[in-house]
Write a protein that holds these residues in place. Structure first.
Motif, PDB file in Angstrom:
ATOM      1  N   ARG A   1       0.824  -1.205   0.000  1.00  0.00           N
ATOM      2  CA  ARG A   1       0.000   0.000   0.000  1.00  0.00           C
ATOM      3  C   ARG A   1       0.863   1.262   0.000  1.00  0.00           C
ATOM      4  NH1 ARG A   1      -5.970   0.620   1.678  1.00  0.00           N
ATOM      5  NH2 ARG A   1      -5.839  -1.028   0.134  1.00  0.00           N
ATOM      6  N   ARG A   2       0.425   2.207  -0.810  1.00  0.00           N
ATOM      7  CA  ARG A   2       0.990   3.548  -0.819  1.00  0.00           C
ATOM      8  C   ARG A   2      -0.142   4.543  -0.594  1.00  0.00           C
ATOM      9  NH1 ARG A   2       4.662   0.961   0.077  1.00  0.00           N
ATOM     10  NH2 ARG A   2       6.757   0.982  -0.816  1.00  0.00           N
ATOM     11  N   GLY A   3       0.156   5.852  -0.637  1.00  0.00           N
ATOM     12  CA  GLY A   3      -0.846   6.844  -0.284  1.00  0.00           C
ATOM     13  C   GLY A   3      -2.175   6.672  -1.002  1.00  0.00           C
ATOM     14  N   GLY A   4      -2.172   6.772  -2.347  1.00  0.00           N
ATOM     15  CA  GLY A   4      -3.413   6.665  -3.092  1.00  0.00           C
ATOM     16  C   GLY A   4      -3.437   5.511  -4.066  1.00  0.00           C
ATOM     17  N   HIS A   5      -2.473   4.610  -3.961  1.00  0.00           N
ATOM     18  CA  HIS A   5      -2.410   3.494  -4.888  1.00  0.00           C
ATOM     19  C   HIS A   5      -1.697   2.320  -4.238  1.00  0.00           C
ATOM     20  CE1 HIS A   5       1.507   5.487  -5.345  1.00  0.00           C
ATOM     21  NE2 HIS A   5       1.969   4.365  -5.867  1.00  0.00           N
ATOM     22  N   ASP A   6      -1.610   1.206  -4.950  1.00  0.00           N
ATOM     23  CA  ASP A   6      -0.901   0.026  -4.477  1.00  0.00           C
ATOM     24  C   ASP A   6       0.227  -0.323  -5.442  1.00  0.00           C
ATOM     25  OD1 ASP A   6      -2.501  -0.364  -2.236  1.00  0.00           O
ATOM     26  OD2 ASP A   6      -3.924  -1.639  -3.316  1.00  0.00           O
ATOM     27  N   LEU A   7       1.204  -1.069  -4.929  1.00  0.00           N
ATOM     28  CA  LEU A   7       2.283  -1.622  -5.733  1.00  0.00           C
ATOM     29  C   LEU A   7       2.114  -3.131  -5.776  1.00  0.00           C
ATOM     30  CD1 LEU A   7       5.344   0.359  -4.292  1.00  0.00           C
ATOM     31  CD2 LEU A   7       3.946   0.937  -6.285  1.00  0.00           C
ATOM     32  N   LEU A   8       2.207  -3.710  -6.963  1.00  0.00           N
ATOM     33  CA  LEU A   8       2.061  -5.154  -7.123  1.00  0.00           C
ATOM     34  C   LEU A   8       3.435  -5.796  -7.286  1.00  0.00           C
ATOM     35  CD1 LEU A   8       0.152  -7.635  -7.565  1.00  0.00           C
ATOM     36  CD2 LEU A   8       0.492  -7.218 -10.020  1.00  0.00           C
ATOM     37  N   THR A   9       3.727  -6.752  -6.410  1.00  0.00           N
ATOM     38  CA  THR A   9       4.901  -7.606  -6.521  1.00  0.00           C
ATOM     39  C   THR A   9       4.410  -9.001  -6.869  1.00  0.00           C
ATOM     40  OG1 THR A   9       6.124  -6.290  -4.909  1.00  0.00           O
ATOM     41  CG2 THR A   9       6.875  -8.542  -5.249  1.00  0.00           C
ATOM     42  N   PHE A  10       5.185  -9.726  -7.663  1.00  0.00           N
ATOM     43  CA  PHE A  10       4.688 -11.018  -8.124  1.00  0.00           C
ATOM     44  C   PHE A  10       5.794 -12.060  -8.187  1.00  0.00           C
ATOM     45  CE2 PHE A  10       5.795  -8.508 -11.905  1.00  0.00           C
ATOM     46  CZ  PHE A  10       6.732  -9.346 -12.506  1.00  0.00           C
ATOM     47  N   TYR A  11       5.359 -13.319  -8.123  1.00  0.00           N
ATOM     48  CA  TYR A  11       6.146 -14.494  -8.503  1.00  0.00           C
ATOM     49  C   TYR A  11       5.330 -15.228  -9.552  1.00  0.00           C
ATOM     50  CZ  TYR A  11       9.131 -14.009  -4.332  1.00  0.00           C
ATOM     51  OH  TYR A  11       9.999 -13.558  -3.372  1.00  0.00           O
ATOM     52  N   LEU A  12       5.937 -15.548 -10.695  1.00  0.00           N
ATOM     53  CA  LEU A  12       5.251 -16.269 -11.754  1.00  0.00           C
ATOM     54  C   LEU A  12       6.078 -17.474 -12.162  1.00  0.00           C
ATOM     55  CD1 LEU A  12       4.067 -13.273 -13.992  1.00  0.00           C
ATOM     56  CD2 LEU A  12       2.654 -14.677 -12.476  1.00  0.00           C
ATOM     57  N   GLN A  13       5.474 -18.658 -12.064  1.00  0.00           N
ATOM     58  CA  GLN A  13       6.130 -19.879 -12.507  1.00  0.00           C
ATOM     59  C   GLN A  13       6.003 -19.995 -14.031  1.00  0.00           C
ATOM     60  OE1 GLN A  13       7.789 -21.401 -10.272  1.00  0.00           O
ATOM     61  NE2 GLN A  13       6.860 -20.517  -8.435  1.00  0.00           N
ATOM     62  N   PRO A  14       6.905 -20.731 -14.682  1.00  0.00           N
ATOM     63  CA  PRO A  14       6.813 -20.891 -16.139  1.00  0.00           C
ATOM     64  C   PRO A  14       5.455 -21.458 -16.540  1.00  0.00           C
ATOM     65  CG  PRO A  14       8.912 -21.727 -15.326  1.00  0.00           C
ATOM     66  CD  PRO A  14       8.082 -21.428 -14.108  1.00  0.00           C
TER      67      PRO A  14
END
Length: 264
Positions: free
Chosen positions: A55-68
């Motif tokens: 979470r940030r002030g007015g938005h979110d940051l997406l972090t991901f893990y993606l398998q092949p």
């Protein structure tokens, strides 16, 4: 999305994704995790990967893990959400697959960046540049907010900016009207990263950007220096090139999902 309330819970989820071929943009240092939890950190594991929302002030940051070969469900987004896909040349195919996957899920590419690096050395101090102290918190925050996109500009929050000021990691130039330029950086054991650099519109053309970069180089003597520059920003790329920063192979794409509620 499940609320994460302990660093150990996030560590378990992340470790469960560490297998051959995984592609991730999760580069959080362990020391940063408690702060992210305090802001509001959520995670959603799925067959073939993991979504993490910060979470940030007015938005979110997406972090991901993606398998092949993963075909993930859309993350449960409640606000405008920004993510960044970074890659080295050897990861280009995996990055392209991740970008395709995110595009299907509604993420739109905003711009691309390239990382540049300058090796450790000890240049002379730059005149006319000083490290701002804690008293400059409001002025520094206002200056950054005027010059960088609140969603994609990776702006530090008030606590992080206060820490940077206390550590001498915010360099400024000034005139009678206030700040004319600002450079914000972070420093670790082996490398320092130039995070933000801006010069007030009416003060451009005076070499202030060059002075601020010189101050950064002098204060980070003995460390490798890195900077991510927006592709196509000819003025910034020229400034870094003439100050000894060379592309190191890392690139990234910045993406946005959802509708903006601000007016940059």
């Amino acid at each position: 999305m499940e609320r994460i309330d302990r660093p150990e819970a996030l560590a378990r989820l992340a470790q469960g994704q560490l297998r051959r071929g995984v592609f991730t943009n999760h580069f959080l240092a362990p020391a940063d995790v408690p702060g992210e939890i305090a802001r509001g950190l959520r995670a959603e594991p799925f067959d073939g990967g993991l979504w993490i929302l910060r979470r940030r002030g007015g938005h979110d940051l997406l972090t991901f893990y993606l398998q092949p070969g993963a075909s993930p469900p859309p993350p449960a987004l409640e606000r405008p959400t920004v993510t960044e896909v970074p890659w080295r040349p050897r990861d280009e195919a995996a990055a392209a697959a991740a970008l395709d996957c995110l595009a299907v899920l509604g993420f739109r590419e905003q711009f691309r960046r390239r990382r540049r690096e300058r090796p450790a050395d000890t240049p002379p101090e730059a005149p006319g540049v000083r490290a701002a102290g804690p008293e400059a918190l409001t002025a520094a925050a206002d200056f950054l907010a005027r010059h960088f996109d609140p969603l994609t500009g990776c702006l530090p929050d008030e606590a992080a900016l206060a820490d940077a000021l206390a550590a001498g990691q915010v360099l400024v130039t000034e005139d009678g009207a206030g700040l004319t330029g600002l450079l914000h950086f972070t420093a670790g054991r082996g490398a320092a990263e130039l995070r933000h650099l801006a010069v007030r519109a009416d003060a451009r053309g005076r070499g202030l950007g060059r002075q601020l970069v010189g101050g950064f180089l002098a204060r980070t003597a003995g460390l490798r220096r890195q900077v991510w520059a927006r592709a196509g920003n000819a003025a910034a790329e020229h400034l870094y090139e003439t100050n000894g920063f060379r592309p190191d192979g890392w690139r990234s794409a910045v993406l946005l999902a959802g509708e903006r509620t601000d007016n940059p």
